[in-house]
Design a protein around this motif. Structure first.
Motif: not given
Length: 960
Positions: A4-19, A271-284
């Motif tokens: 599966p695609t990493r959360l950070r990559s999904l956030l960047l690919s989704s936000m850049i065109p809209r931005l 930074m938000t993607g990295a932080l979310a990825e790290r937080t969810l990993s720890q929760l898991y």
């Protein structure tokens, strides 16, 4: 399987065109707003520049005109027009010192009243004839200032005034507007042109030179702003490229800001993607460590793209929920169901030990005496052989008995064996209380002495749903005969249709109503029913009407009897009034005869002893007449025939007359009489002067009668009320015999005096104070007494008055345009049935020619047949064959001839009851003279009416 695609990559690919789209739209909007703002600022700057140019021209013209006007008012300039010989000595030096503007070349000149220049400074102006004539006509001709700004330059002239007239003019001339405006700073390039477009001023002569035609200037690439001032056009000219330069600098700033904004957003998303990825990993990892390590497949396979961290969390939670739900779901749901029950629940085993109970049962046990086990033991004992029973329990907390309906059910296990019992308790306390309350209310309504009926207006036909025992006793209908039917069965053919319509309208509008209708009983007999219908609301809607019925037949009959008794009493009062009027007439007639004879005797030669006897007879006549008047006034009041008049009168004059009248009586008894006034300026008031004087005269008469020594003090004051009416307070204080305390409560009663000795010693009818009291009340006031036996009395009374104008006071007789002839002998017809009264009237009128008639018929015959023409008629009212009223009507209708239709007729009558004055007026009489009368009054009225032509308006202000 693919990772599966990493959360950070999904956030960047989704936000850049809209931005990118957001930044593009934002950039365009910012550039557009910036351009619009700069254009608006440029336009605002040009408007400020045009406004500033207008202010500068205004200031130059107005300030220069003001300075010139100050110079024109200078004594040196004014003397120069008068002192022709010496002005050449000082005027040139004065003109050389003049400097009013910043222009390099300014010309001044002083002209005389003919327009000839007296002196100047650098005056080389060559003006067109139209401009020269304009300033001369305006300044020298009209004495006004003049200013002109044109292609010929700037010219300002002010008059030199001597005694408000122009004797000369002071003139300033500048050859161009350019020289005047050049020193002032400019926001933009400014131009001034005349109406033909000639440039008179330019702040940038290198761009647009003064003197050229503005239409020749190419405005392409320039932004212009125009305004008008007098006969000039003002312009602001600014190159358009200036605005674009400002936009360019603004664009660089905006691009820099947008670039920095993009960089910051990208960094924040990363930074938000990295932080979310790290937080969810720890929760898991934390959840995974708490679960078993055995692999279990998820219930549903997810094929959608999702972040690896979220997929791991979902798998872990699926496994956790799967394991926990199987263990806890049934217990939790069962516990919730038990706690949510409205009834009490307790489960016991075969030894009556509690296995389970809900909160309702626990709260119930807390409110009882004893512990939970003893309470349960009592319940199980009473339900040992039965399945359900209602038991009474006493609540310590509430302090009342509770009614609980207990139901017992066996507890079965999975194998069909009985493991214990289930007890369910339902609280029936409120229901029992409500049932008891309803029984009490129903019993109270059934046993009420007032008939009660209730109908349901929501059902078709509005049937009766309840009646009580009193209804059955009142109407004869039983409950079974009336319930389910409409109450119109009580109506009959004689029931008032208006009352029925009022009841229907009230029910239709859902309003209460109280009325009385004629209803029929079951046996057909009628009764008057006092019905009070009241609507009953349920949930805000009127659904029923409750009616309270009362048999008022006896009350109606009583009211009828009372009405008949009232009519009889009124008839008795009318008969009494008629009797008193007749008696008054019969008594006044002989009194008038006696009084007339005494007046005739008084005019003859008498000895001193005879004069004394005559005065005693007159005094007796006055006393007898006073008694008759008192009885008559009391009868008028009792019969409701006494009217309170309202007309303007001078209250100060009335008080002074009473003071003069009683001063003689007080002087004869050796008493001091003091009158005190505080009328607050209200000398003329609106009210009944006669009745006011009657009240005060009664009190003064009593004070004089019952006071042998000391003084009598009369105090009168007036105050203005809030409603603009007046309250008069008058008190009569004496030092007489006083009134005992136990007699004061009845002193104002009819025919009441303090004791019999008073009557014997002082005389009187005992009606004076009673009449005074009732007169005060009729005039909106009251009368009070303050007295101490042996120390005198104080009678105080109040009456209501109104303001009046002194101009409204009426004279004794109405004004007449005819002139009176003094000493003229008039012809008078005396219509009187009493021989003595005829003789008396004739004797009083010996100075005139008189003829008498004994009835109205004789009077008509005399007027019709005699050739002599009478000047006035004295008409008695009560006569045989034809009374004075009928005779007067016939005379006015022409039966005595056209010459007597308007003859003055004066009523001579002993009648003094209410309505006598109106009867005289309605019959057509002109004046009124009540018997007994004084000879002076008779002579005055006869001479007035006999020598005065009647006006169109009949004089009817009689005084009874």
């Amino acid at each position: 399987m693919n990772e599966p695609t990493r959360l950070r990559s999904l956030l960047l690919s989704s936000m850049i065109p809209r931005l990118a789209l957001l930044i593009t739209v934002l950039s365009i909007a910012l550039f557009g707003l910036s351009f619009h703002f700069i254009v608006k600022q440029t336009d605002k700057l040009q408007q400020q520049s045009v406004d500033g140019l207008e202010q500068d021209i205004n200031y130059i013209v107005n300030d220069t005109t003001r300075q010139l006007a100050d110079l024109a008012a200078n004594d040196i300039i004014i003397n120069a027009l008068v002192d022709l010989e010496q002005r050449d000595n000082y005027l040139p030096m004065f003109f050389r010192s003049l400097n009013l503007t910043q222009a390099e070349s300014v010309e001044f000149a002083l002209f005389d009243f003919a327009g000839k220049r007296i002196i100047d400074k650098n005056w080389n102006a060559t003006l067109p004839e139209s401009l020269s004539n304009a300033w001369r006509q305006q300044t020298l001709g009209s004495s006004n200032t003049f200013s002109s700004v044109s292609k010929y330059g700037v010219l300002i002239s002010v008059p030199v005034l001597l005694q408000g007239v122009a004797e000369g003019a002071l003139v300033m001339y500048v050859d161009s507007l350019q020289s005047l405006l050049a020193p002032y700073p400019r926001l933009t390039n400014q131009l001034v042109t005349d109406k033909e477009g000639n440039v008179l001023f330019s702040s940038e002569p290198t761009l647009i030179a003064p003197g050229i035609d503005f239409s020749d200037f190419d405005t392409k690439g320039y932004a212009t702003k125009q305004a008008s001032w007098a006969n000039l056009n003002l312009y602001s000219v600014k190159p358009t490229i200036t605005a674009y330069r400002e936009i360019a600098w603004t664009g660089i700033v905006l691009v820099t800001m947008i670039a920095g904004f993009v960089f910051i957003i990208l960094h924040m998303v990363s930074m938000t993607g990295a932080l979310a990825e790290r937080t969810l990993s720890q929760l898991y990892q934390g959840i995974k460590n708490t679960l078993n390590s055995e692999d279990k497949k998820p219930l549903v396979e997810e094929k959608q793209v999702e972040a690896k961290e979220l997929a791991d969390i979902r798998d872990a939670f699926d496994k956790l929920i799967w394991d926990l739900t199987e263990v806890s779901l049934s217990n939790e749901q069962f516990s919730n169901v038990i706690e949510s029950m409205g009834d009490m629940l307790v489960v016991v085993d075969q030894n009556n030990d509690i296995l389970l109970s809900n909160k309702r049962f626990d709260d119930f046990c807390d409110s009882q005496y004893g512990d939970k086990k003893s309470i349960l033991k009592s319940i199980t004992h009473k339900l040992a052989s039965i399945q359900n029973k209602e038991l009474k329990h006493f609540s310590v907390k509430e302090g009342r008995e509770l009614y609980i309906q207990w139901t017992k059910t066996s507890l079965w296990d999975a194998n069909g064996n009985i493991r214990g019992d289930i007890f369910v308790g339902s609280d029936e306390t409120e229901q029992r209380s409500l049932e008891s309350h309803v029984k009490v209310l129903t019993h109270a309504m059934d046993e009420a002495t007032v008939s009660i009926i209730i109908s349901d207006i929501k059902r078709i036909g509005q049937p009766v749903i309840y009646v009580n025992n009193a209804f059955e006793a009142l109407t004869g209908f039983t409950r079974d005969e009336i319930i389910g039917k409409n109450c119109r069965v009580l109506q009959s053919n004689e029931t008032n249709s208006e009352a029925i319509n009022d009841i229907r309208n009230a029910i239709a509008t859902r309003e209460p109503i109280e009325t009385t209708v004629l209803n029929s009983k079951k046996d057909g007999s009628h009764f008057y029913n006092r019905l009070n219908l009241t609507p009953v609301k349920i949930n805000g809607e009127v659904t029923h009407y409750i009616g309270f019925q009362q048999d008022v037949t006896q009350q109606r009959q009583t009211e009828k009897y009372l009405e008949e008794a009232r009519e009889k009493a009124e008839e008795s009062a009318r008969l009494k009034s008629s009797f008193l009027a007749s008696m008054s007439h019969e008594i006044r007639t002989p009194i008038h005869g006696i009084s007339g004879v005494l007046q005739l005797l008084a005019g003859s030669e008498l000895s001193e002893e005879q004069k004394h006897y005559l005065s005693l007879a007159k005094f007796s006549i006055q006393g007898l007449l006073h008694i008759v008047n008192d009885i008559l006034d009391f009868s008028k009041i009792e019969a409701g025939q006494l009217q309170i008049e309202s007309s303007p009168f001078d209250i100060l004059e009335s008080l002074e007359n009473l003071q003069s009248q009683y001063a003689i009586l007080c002087q004869e008894k050796g008493l001091a009489l003091h009158f005190h006034f505080d009328l607050q300026g209200f000398h003329v008031v609106q009210g009944d002067d006669v009745r006011f004087r009657q009240i005060l005269s009664n009190l003064l008469g009593n004070a004089v009668k019952f006071t042998d020594e000391g003084h009598i003090e009369v105090t009168t004051s007036i105050k203005q009320n809030a409603d603009d009416t007046l309250s008069l307070l008058c008190s009569v204080k004496d030092t007489g015999i006083g009134i005992a305390q136990d007699k004061q409560s009845t002193i104002f009663d009819v025919f009441t005096q303090e004791d019999l000795t008073t009557t014997r010693k002082f005389g009187g009818t005992g009606l004076g104070l009673s009449i005074s009291k009732q007169l005060c009340e009729l005039m909106g006031g009251e009368i009070k007494l303050d007295s101490v036996k042996g120390h005198g009395s104080t009678f105080s009374f109040t009456v209501k008055l109104e303001k009046a104008d002194e101009d409204l006071l009426k004279p004794s007789y109405p004004p007449s345009t005819a002139k009176r002839t003094k000493g003229k002998k008039h012809k008078v017809l005396i219509v009187e049935d009493n021989d003595i009264n005829q003789v008396i009237v004739k004797q009083h009128l010996t100075g005139h020619t008189t003829l008498s008639a004994k009835s109205g018929l004789e009077a008509l015959e005399a007027l019709s047949k005699m050739k002599v023409t009478f000047d006035v008629i004295l008409m008695d009212c009560q006569m045989p064959e034809m009374d004075g009223f009928e005779a007067t009507k016939r005379i006015r209708s022409g039966e005595a001839g056209a010459r007597y239709v308007d003859i003055p007729i004066i009523a001579l009558t002993a009648n003094a009851m209410k309505g006598d004055k109106e009867r005289c007026v309605n019959a057509g009489m002109d004046d009124y003279l009540s018997k007994p009368f004084d000879a002076e009054d008779l002579i005055e009225k006869v001479e007035y009416w006999a020598s005065t032509e009647k006006s169109l308006t009949v004089y009817s202000d009689f005084s009874l």
